[in-house]
Design an enzyme around this catalytic site. Structure first.
Site, short mmCIF file in Angstrom:
data_model
loop_
_atom_site.label_atom_id
_atom_site.label_comp_id
_atom_site.label_asym_id
_atom_site.label_seq_id
_atom_site.Cartn_x
_atom_site.Cartn_y
_atom_site.Cartn_z
CB SER A 1 -0.86 -0.01 1.26
OG SER A 1 -1.43 1.25 1.47
CE LYS B 1 -1.66 -4.59 3.35
NZ LYS B 1 -1.88 -5.86 2.65
CE1 TYR C 1 -3.94 -2.17 4.81
CE2 TYR C 1 -3.61 0.04 3.92
CZ TYR C 1 -3.80 -1.31 3.72
OH TYR C 1 -3.84 -1.81 2.45
#
Ligand code: UDP
Length: 328
Positions: free
Chosen positions: A119, A147, A143
Site C-alpha cells: 500500500s 504493510k 495499516y
C-alpha cells in the site's frame, strides 16, 4: 508462461478481479479466503475456493501441494486505515503474523514466488509528490505500518534464501469489472459511499476534513482502476517467472480531492449527492499521488483506464447490476 497461482483473499474486491483476469490470461488459479470479508459469489466460476485462513500453515501447505502451486498472490489482510487505529493488535496479527505463517508454509512446500498486495500507506505523509519507490517509508497509521512490516519480512527472507517477491504498493483502487465489484460491509471507502448516496441507499456523505494543505482543503488521493491494478499482478507473476524481484508503486500519477470525486460522481450519475463537512479521520495523509514510472519501465505496465469518470462509471454500472451487492 502459464503459472499455477494461489490467490489469498481472492473473494475480496481486488482479489476477485485479479482472479478473473488471471484465469482469463490462461493461468491456473486456486483461491484461499476465510470469507470474513470476501464473498463466495465473487470467486469466478470454475475457480476452486478453499475456505480458511492464511495463518493455518497445515492448510496452506496442503493447498499448495494439491494444486501444484508455483506462485502466490497475497491479498488477504485487514485494510481499513480508521479501523487499524482502533484495533492495532488485530492488524498486526492478521497482516504480519499470519503473513509470516504463509511464508513458512510456502517455504515448507517449496513455493518461492510471491506477489504482495502492499500500500501507498507505507510512505506516511509524503515529503515529495509524486511519490517514487525511493521515498522514505514512515507510515502514519497502523495499516501502513503492518504493510511495511511484511515487506521487511519479504526483504530479509529473500536475502536469506531463494524467495522472489514483487511488492505492489497500491494507491486507491476504484471501479469494477463487468462481473465483479466492491462490496464491503460496512462500506468505508469514498467512491462506493458517494455512489450509494447517488443511488439513494445512503442519506448523505461526510467529507473528512477541509483543513488540509491542499487547494480545496480536502484530502487528495490517486485513484487507480481496479482492472489496471489487477493486470499489474499478472505482469508481476510474469516478472517473477523471469527471475525478477522488486517493489513498485501503482497509481495514475494524478490526484483527485474528495470534492473532485463528488463532482465527478455527480456528472457520471446525473444525481444529487448531498454531503456535509465532517471532522478529520485519524491517520489520513493530506496528499498521496504516485509515480508509477518504475512499474511502467520494469513490468511493462500502464493504466488503460486513467480517467476518474471511467472508474466511477464502471463502479456505478456494477452497482446498478448488483443492487445490495453480492448475495450472501
Ligand atoms: N473520505 C471521506 N468520507 C468518507 C470516506 C472517505 O471524506 O465517507 C475520504 C478519506 O478521508 C480519504 C479519501 O476520502 O481522504 C479516500 O478514503 P478511502 O477510505 O476511500 O481510502 P484510503 O485513502 O483511506 O485508502
Amino acid at each position: 508462461m502459464s503459472s499455477s497461482v494461489l490467490v489469498t483473499g481472492g473473494a475480496g474486491y481486488i482479489g476477485s478481479i485479479t482472479v478473473e483476469r488471471l484465469a482469463g490470461a490462461g493461468h491456473r488459479v486456486v483461491v484461499l479466503d476465510d470469507l470474513s470479508k470476501g464473498h463466495r459469489a465473487a470467486v469466478a466460476p470454475g475457480v476452486p475456493l478453499v475456505v480458511g485462513g492464511v495463518g493455518d500453515v497445515e492448510l496452506v501447505k496442503r493447498v499448495l501441494r494439491e494444486h501444484d502451486v508455483d506462485s502466490v498472490i497475497h491479498f488477504a489482510a485487514m485494510s481499513l486505515v480508521g479501523e487499524s487505529m482502533e484495533r492495532p493488535g488485530d492488524y498486526y496479527e492478521a497482516n504480519v503474523v499470519h503473513g509470516a505463517r504463509l511464508l513458512m508454509a510456502m517455504a515448507e512446500a517449496g513455493v518461492r514466488k510471491i506477489v504482495f498486495s502492499s500500500s501507498a500507506g507505507v510512505y506516511g505523509e509524503p515529503e515529495t509528490v509524486p511519490i517514487s519507490e525511493s521515498h522514505p517509508a514512515r507510515p502514519v497509521n497502523v495499516y501502513g505500518d503492518t504493510k511495511l512490516a511484511f515487506e521487511r519480512i519479504l526483504e530479509w527472507q529473500a536475502a536469506s534464501d531463494d524467495l522472489r517477491y514483487v511488492s505492489l504498493r497500491y494507491f486507491n483502487a476504484a471501479g469494477a469489472s463487468e462481473k465483479f465489484g466492491e462490496d464491503h460491509r460496512p462500506e468505508t471507502h469514498l467512491i462506493p459511499i458517494v455512489l450509494e448516496v447517488a443511488a439513494g441507499t445512503r442519506p448523505e456523505l461526510a467529507v473528512f476534513g477541509d483543513d488540509y494543505e491542499t487547494p480545496d482543503g480536502t484530502c487528495i488521493r490517486d485513484y487507480i482502476d481496479v482492472r489496471d491494478l489487477s493486470d499489474a499482478h499478472i505482469a508481476a507473476i510474469d516478472a517473477l517467472g523471469r527471475g525478477e524481484s522488486g517493489i513498485y508503486n501503482l497509481g495514475n500519477g494524478e490526484g483527485w480531492s474528495v470534492l473532485n470525486v463528488i463532482d465527478a460522481a455527480r456528472s457520471v450519475t446525473g444525481k444529487e449527492i448531498p454531503w456535509k463537512m465532517g471532522r478529520r479521520r485519524a491517520g489520513d495523509p493530506a496528499r498521496l499521488v504516485a509515480s508509477s514510472s518504475l512499474a511502467e519501465k520494469e513490468l511493462g505496465w500502464t493504466p488503460e483506464h486513467p480517467e476518474l469518470e471511467d472508474m466511477i462509471g464502471a463502479a456505478w454500472d456494477w452497482m446498478g447490476r448488483h443492487p445490495g451487492g453480492y448475495p450472501e
